[in-house]
Write an enzyme that holds these catalytic residues in place. Structure first.
Site, PDB file in Angstrom:
ATOM      1  N   SER A 182       5.689  -2.624   4.168  1.00 35.00           N
ATOM      2  CA  SER A 182       4.900  -2.841   2.949  1.00 35.00           C
ATOM      3  C   SER A 182       4.659  -1.314   2.614  1.00 35.00           C
ATOM      4  O   SER A 182       4.410  -0.450   3.326  1.00 35.00           O
ATOM      5  CB  SER A 182       3.572  -3.477   3.249  1.00 35.00           C
ATOM      6  OG  SER A 182       2.743  -2.544   4.123  1.00 35.00           O
ATOM      7  N   ASP A 183       4.242  -1.203   1.285  1.00 31.04           N
ATOM      8  CA  ASP A 183       3.456   0.162   1.000  1.00 31.04           C
ATOM      9  C   ASP A 183       2.071  -0.005   1.655  1.00 31.04           C
ATOM     10  O   ASP A 183       1.446  -1.179   1.991  1.00 31.04           O
ATOM     11  CB  ASP A 183       3.383   0.331  -0.847  1.00 31.04           C
ATOM     12  CG  ASP A 183       3.293   1.820  -1.010  1.00 31.04           C
ATOM     13  OD1 ASP A 183       2.726   2.385  -0.091  1.00 31.04           O
ATOM     14  OD2 ASP A 183       3.517   2.166  -2.035  1.00 31.04           O
ATOM     15  N   TRP A 184       1.420   1.174   1.575  1.00 33.69           N
ATOM     16  CA  TRP A 184       0.294   1.186   2.637  1.00 33.69           C
ATOM     17  C   TRP A 184      -0.914   0.685   1.793  1.00 33.69           C
ATOM     18  O   TRP A 184      -1.094   0.586   0.807  1.00 33.69           O
ATOM     19  CB  TRP A 184      -0.074   2.619   2.864  1.00 33.69           C
ATOM     20  CG  TRP A 184       0.533   3.164   3.912  1.00 33.69           C
ATOM     21  CD1 TRP A 184      -0.197   3.934   5.003  1.00 33.69           C
ATOM     22  CD2 TRP A 184       1.758   3.463   4.559  1.00 33.69           C
ATOM     23  NE1 TRP A 184       0.548   4.273   5.936  1.00 33.69           N
ATOM     24  CE2 TRP A 184       1.767   3.887   5.914  1.00 33.69           C
ATOM     25  CE3 TRP A 184       2.962   2.676   3.956  1.00 33.69           C
ATOM     26  CZ2 TRP A 184       3.082   4.118   6.271  1.00 33.69           C
ATOM     27  CZ3 TRP A 184       4.081   2.818   4.746  1.00 33.69           C
ATOM     28  CH2 TRP A 184       3.983   3.519   5.957  1.00 33.69           C
TER      29      TRP A 184
ATOM     30  N   ALA B 198      -0.894  -2.330   1.122  1.00 29.55           N
ATOM     31  CA  ALA B 198      -0.384  -3.664  -0.047  1.00 29.55           C
ATOM     32  C   ALA B 198      -0.981  -5.099   0.306  1.00 29.55           C
ATOM     33  O   ALA B 198      -1.444  -5.610  -0.590  1.00 29.55           O
ATOM     34  CB  ALA B 198       1.193  -3.276  -0.151  1.00 29.55           C
TER      35      ALA B 198
END
Ligand code: BGC
Length: 677
Positions: free
Chosen positions: A243-245, A247
């Protein structure tokens, strides 16, 4: 509780045997993990690590930013090489440099003991205002593919994982945690996904990072169609998705949706992927252990690929801040800086005619590396433009700050990485330069008409307020730790500029395709990509809008003549390939490189198509008077579009123009072929 093997026992387990087939090692290790341990591997710790499983000797898998060098925030403040940003790299149009960058940055990752770099970013430049334009390559999918694939190959040649981001349609920063990019299938296929797809199919990317935003209503981290179906099933991705941080937490998605979509790892912590949470969802049969296994297996595979279980001597060695890496940074800047205007050949500057130079502007002595959100880098040194010029002029020319007393004035204008400029988490609000810079430029030109503007920025800026008044303009981007040296080399002619714009510079914002209405940018709940495939020059050409500087544009201190276009066939049948070649002559008096571009124009089609589309380019270096031949091999792929009605790529029968030129708006030679299905 499973039995805890001793260190010696672990060493004897099959997964530790590096002579065994990769998949056998993966299966062996997967089979030894308890359910709880699998859950544990699905969430991060210490912001950039996965959690260790001591029982089986699984160490932390370590990830670090970012797109043009290792970030101090994610490496324990390590000093590392600061390379030019991605838009500058793309402006080189030199895939070899992309690969060299990939190798070098991966060696630095290895040197700090990490396993994955959070890059490259391959999102398309949809709007010039996007805060992360500098972190991405281009508005054009073909150039994007050509520059992205070698970065991934280079990185992974060192057994460091690349993490291709931000998948998908993260084309703006504003509202990035909630906005839905509403995009057609044709635009996904033709514009937004090709580079992502190519890094899988052509470079076997080992990791993908999801976007924060939604794509057609669903968040990237839980998007089964984007992840499981396209990335994994259609493209054959064997790596893992992260995941993006933050998210998952910010997006308020469910664990089961993310697991089922194929998201292995929640970063930076397991907010949604907590063990209790996952266990409950599993018991309630919201996902199966088989699906969980598939996700975990992918991470284990990349752990093996990056040598997490191997001895140091068995994996490629690391190195950091070497002169070799610094010279790669320098080379990218040399080839990426673009000469935009050069009236009466004011540049290159001639020492013999100069006694005093005025150096002005907010970016003359500004260091850029340590800012820029997650893309920041902490280099051991950074040569600013002023330092570069001072070194070059030492004992020869006096540097002053009064333009009226100088033989020539150089203004370092542009942007920086403050929030609201070239920085993540916000977009720019205007295409204009800050008003004090416009005033400075116009005032300086009045005092000294021989004024050169050097722009330091990572996204297009408007210039209509001042461009006509100045003789020369150089687009120098954020050109890395050696940038100041290179700028001086270019200004004084030791390097002949050869970069070309990887993105259109519009005259005004409303000319740009995403800025037709508030719904098309920035959007609130949804941003509508109503322009479809007509992004960048595809839009400017079709709508007949004159850009400030077109895609593919860039001057040189020499000139190039194009002649003798040859197309190997008049008619092309089915899957047959054909060759296009032409001669390029350096018709000036300096050695230099030209980027020869090939565009295809579909003369008649059942659907609307862009006036032209880039389908090939070659960079050729020629000495004065020298002639060289470039050739391009093409086939029906270059003639195809994505037919939404039949859900497939299609080349239609008929005639196609082959346009070869020096930019998208400077076509020098034209040929034709007839395609027979
Ligand atoms: C950015 C990513 C970055 C991550 C880790 C996020 O805010 O969008 O690009 O890799 O942080 O720093």
């Amino acid at each position: 509780m499973s039995k805890v093997p001793s260190k010696e026992e672990i060493l004897k387990l099959p997964f530790m045997d590096n002579t065994l087939d990769l998949e056998k090692r993966v299966e062996d290790l997967l089979g030894r993990l308890t359910l709880k341990e699998k859950f544990k591997l699905c969430g991060g710790i210490k912001i950039f690590y996965t959690r260790p499983i001591k029982r089986l000797g699984i160490k932390n898998f370590k990830m670090t930013d970012g797109p043009h060098g290792i970030g101090p925030h994610s490496s324990g403040n390590k000093e590392c090489t600061y390379f030019p940003v991605a838009i500058c790299r793309a402006a080189t149009w030199n895939p070899e440099l992309s690969e060299m960058f990939g190798v070098a940055v991966a060696q630095e990752v290895r040197d700090i003991g990490y396993h994955m770099i959070l890059g490259p970013g391959v999102n398309i430049h949809r709007t010039p205002l996007c805060g992360r334009t500098f972190e991405y390559h281009t508005e054009d999918p073909y150039l994007n593919v050509k520059m992205a694939v070698p970065v991934v190959k280079g990185i992974q040649s060192q057994r460091i994982a690349a993490c291709v981001k931000h998948y998908a349609c993260n084309n703006q920063e504003i509202n990035r945690f909630q906005v839905s990019s509403e995009v057609s299938e044709r635009a996904l296929q033709e514009i937004y996904l090709p580079a992502f797809e190519a890094t899988v199919r052509k470079a076997d990317a080992w990791s993908f990072m999801t976007c924060y935003n939604r794509v057609n209503g669903k968040f990237g981290c839980e998007h089964k169609n984007i992840l499981r179906e396209r990335l994994m099933e259609q493209w054959g991705f064997r790596g893992f998705v992260v995941s993006d941080w933050n998210a998952l937490k910010r997006n308020k998605v469910t664990a089961e949706n993310c697991i089922n979509a194929g998201l292995t790892l929640e970063m930076p912590h397991s907010f949604i992927y907590g063990s209790k949470h996952l266990n409950k969802a599993l018991l309630e049969e919201k996902f199966t252990e088989e699906t969980l296994n598939d996700n975990v297996r992918r991470l284990l595979r990349v752990m093996f690929l990056t040598g997490l279980f191997d001895d140091d001597h068995a994996i490629p060695p690391g190195s950091r801040n070497t002169s070799e890496h610094q010279s790669i940074a320098r080379k990218i800047a040399e080839e990426g800086i673009v000469l935009l205007k050069n009236k009466d050949n004011l540049l290159p500057l001639n020492f013999k005619a100069l006694k005093k130079i005025a150096v002005l502007g907010p970016n003359a002595n500004k260091k850029m590396s340590r800012t820029g959100g997650s893309s920041m880098v902490l280099p051991p040194y950074e040569i600013t433009p002023l330092t570069g010029i001072e070194e070059k002029c030492k004992d020869k020319v006096e540097i002053i700050d009064s333009p009226s007393e100088a033989d020539i004035a150089i203004i370092f204008a542009g942007l920086n990485h403050n929030l609201g400029m070239d920085c993540e988490n916000a977009d720019r609000t205007t295409l204009e330069l800050p008003s004090d810079q416009i005033e400075l430029i116009n005032k300086t030109v009045q005092e000294n008409p021989k004024t050169v503007i050097v722009l330091i920025n990572g996204s297009p800026v408007a210039m209509d307020d001042w461009l006509d008044n100045v003789p020369s303009v150089v687009e120098a981007w954020y050109s890395g730790m050696e940038g100041g040296h290179v700028i001086a080399d270019i200004l004084f002619g030791d390097v002949n500029p050869s970069g070309k714009l990887p993105t259109t510079f519009p005259k005004k914002l409303s000319d740009s395709p995403a800025h037709v209405s508030k719904k098309t940018f920035p959007g609130d709940d949804k941003v509508f990509y109503n322009e479809g495939i007509f992004i960048g020059y595809r839009h400017f050409d079709t709508k007949k809008i004159e850009p400030l500087f077109p895609f593919g544009y860039g001057l040189s201190y020499t000139t190039f003549t194009y002649e003798n276009l040859k197309v190997s066939k008049d008619t092309v049948l089915g899957d047959e390939s054909f060759t296009v070649s032409c001669d390029i002559i350096n018709s000036g008096d300096r050695a230099g490189a030209e980027i020869v571009q090939l565009y295809i124009q579909d003369i008649e089609c059942s659907v609307e198509r862009p006036i032209k589309e880039l389908k090939g380019f070659k960079k050729i270096f020629l000495n004065p008077g020298e002639k060289g031949t470039v050739s391009f091999k093409l086939d029906k792929i270059a003639l195809s579009f994505y037919a939404e009605k039949s859900n497939c790529w299609k080349a239609e029968k008929g005639n196609f123009n082959i346009l070869v030129g020096s930019s998208s708006r400077d076509i020098r030679l034209q040929g034709e072929i007839e395609y027979l299905v």
